[in-house]
Design an enzyme around this catalytic site. Structure first.
Site, PDB file in Angstrom:
ATOM      1  N   THR A 247      53.601  63.719  48.863  1.00 51.11           N
ATOM      2  CA  THR A 247      53.477  65.024  48.246  1.00 51.11           C
ATOM      3  C   THR A 247      52.288  65.014  47.297  1.00 51.11           C
ATOM      4  O   THR A 247      51.974  63.992  46.673  1.00 51.11           O
ATOM      5  CB  THR A 247      54.746  65.390  47.463  1.00 51.11           C
ATOM      6  N   ASP A 289      45.983  47.376  39.767  1.00 52.81           N
ATOM      7  CA  ASP A 289      44.638  47.947  39.824  1.00 52.81           C
ATOM      8  C   ASP A 289      44.483  49.006  38.740  1.00 52.81           C
ATOM      9  O   ASP A 289      45.018  50.111  38.860  1.00 52.81           O
ATOM     10  CB  ASP A 289      44.392  48.564  41.205  1.00 52.81           C
TER      11      ASP A 289
END
Length: 448
Positions: A247, A289
């Site tokens: 989404t 990250d």
């Protein structure tokens, strides 16, 4: 993952191993040709050229970064890992070459994109959508992200993997490693092999979009009920090993928060630091990250949007315990405990030169003293990180080469550094010492 492709170009990704090797060979030949021409020119002027001066010309830097960026995949990831994780010991020139890869935004042309989508979703895939934007909203080393809307009105963000990236990982890593070694710019004694191996393993993990989908779902559960964060929801029916469908969660670049009031900047930074501590000390799993593009901010809801869980990994409980002891020693000013803990973490080695060892311990205490200095840590006011960077470069110039760090330590240091840089970017003021102490208080492994 860069979230601005407005300046990027649509360039086909070379998918076969032969094509990718050809790219590297062409790049290497071009660089060698430039070096030869420049060297002859300098000899003609009575100068004695050096390898560094011949290699690090604007034309060569541009050639290397353009070719590696166009290849994406391992070619780009190795550069990102080297520049982010070892920038304190590599020459500034090589770090700059590799760091430029982080901001590249090349993407697949529509024809190549449609070929990938057809292979994954089959004929007639477009009939499921009311709209599918062929120009991506984000592009990175592994894939690119597109906006789409289903017939029922559901807005999606769809990450599509570049073709051939997964199959070419091993050969790409070997080829780029050979290129970096050929440059002659690595410090004497620096062992590149562990970083190449980690780049290889991380790439294999990141190219498995089903794995990333599982971690995204896990973090949605871990953060359920925490109104500070918003995460996409996986659409399993449209997700494959090479396509991740989620989404769409609206949000502005996290850097935009720097223009908001101090209270908002502090809240965002504090929330991200708290999330980092929870990942380390509670979850035992971390999104490693810290690229700024992996965080966005929704001004309407005040939520921080968390994206890209490809680099998520489980953290070794033994490493967590060592960091717990290290932080406890630092907050308690127990400098005598630093050396043993750093040795166990692998930051120091038994044969580390005494002078280098002492300097590293002084740098460690400098950082903790800065953290303990005031109830509220002002990320915009401190210059200690810059001082430590200067001292780190001085260590490298003096011949210090760090031992290969354990992978968990490597990723943790990357995450710590990235969150610190973001808090500094936001000019935030956060009670970091108090927050850290609250996580350490109930741990039994804090005794060194």
């Amino acid at each position: 993952m860069t979230d601005d492709t407005s300046k990027g170009q649509a360039r086909p990704v070379p998918a076969s191993r032969i094509a990718r090797l050809g790219r590297l060979s062409t790049m290497t030949a071009g660089v060698a040709g430039n070096m030869a021409a420049r060297g002859l020119g300098q000899l003609g002027q009575g100068k004695r050229p050096t390898m560094r001066d011949l290699l690090l010309t604007p034309a060569n830097v541009r050639r290397v970064t353009d070719q590696l960026a166009q290849m994406r995949g391992a070619a780009m990831k190795v550069g990102q890992l080297v520049s982010m994780d070892t920038g304190d010991v590599l020459p500034a020139e090589l770090t700059e070459i590799m760091a430029r890869l982080r901001s590249d935004a090349h993407f697949m042309p529509p024809a190549q994109l449609k070929k990938v989508l057809k292979a994954e979703w089959g004929e007639g895939w477009l009939r499921r959508f009311d709209k599918f934007d062929v120009r991506p909203i984000a592009a990175a080393s592994i894939g690119q992200v597109h906006r789409a809307r289903l017939k029922d009105g559901t807005d999606l963000a769809i990450k599509v993997q570049y073709p051939g990236v997964a199959r070419s990982i091993d050969s790409d890593v070997s080829n780029v490693g050979a290129l970096v070694r050929m440059s002659g710019l690595l410090p004497r004694g620096f062992d590149l092999a562990p970083y190449l191996e980690e780049a290889r393993k991380q790439l294999h993990e990141e190219t498995d979009y089903l794995r990333e989908a599982r971690y995204l779902t896990q973090f949605r559960l871990l953060l359920a009920g925490d109104d500070r964060f918003g995460l996409p929801q996986v659409r399993d029916d449209l997700t494959t090993p090479d396509i991740l469908s989620m989404t769409y969660v609206p949000g502005a670049p996290i850097e935009d928060v720097a223009e908001l009031p101090q209270e908002t900047r502090d809240h965002v930074a504090r929330s991200l630091i708290d999330l980092l501590l929870r990942e380390l000390f509670e979850f035992g799993v971390m999104q490693t990250d810290p690229n700024f593009a992996n965080y966005r901010y929704d001004p309407e809801t005040g939520r921080i949007v968390l994206l890209d869980f490809g680099a998520t990994r489980q953290i070794d409980p033994g490493v967590v315990a060592l960091y717990s002891r290290l932080f406890s020693a630092g907050m308690a000013q127990d400098q005598g405990a630093y050396a043993d803990i750093l040795m166990e973490l692998g930051v120091l080695a038994p044969d580390t030169d005494t002078a280098h060892r002492d300097q590293i311990l002084k740098m460690m205490e400098m950082g903790f003293a800065d953290l303990r200095g005031a109830p509220t840590y002002d990320f915009a006011a401190t210059d200690v990180p810059r001082q430590m960077q200067v001292k780190g470069m001085a260590l490298a110039e003096d011949g210090f080469v760090p031992p290969p760090l354990p992978i968990d330590v490597l990723f943790l240091q990357r995450k710590f550094g990235g969150v610190f840089l973001l808090a500094a970017k936001l000019r935030a003021r956060v009670p970091v010492a108090e927050m850290l102490q609250s996580y350490l208080t109930n741990r039994t492994d804090c005794v060194a």
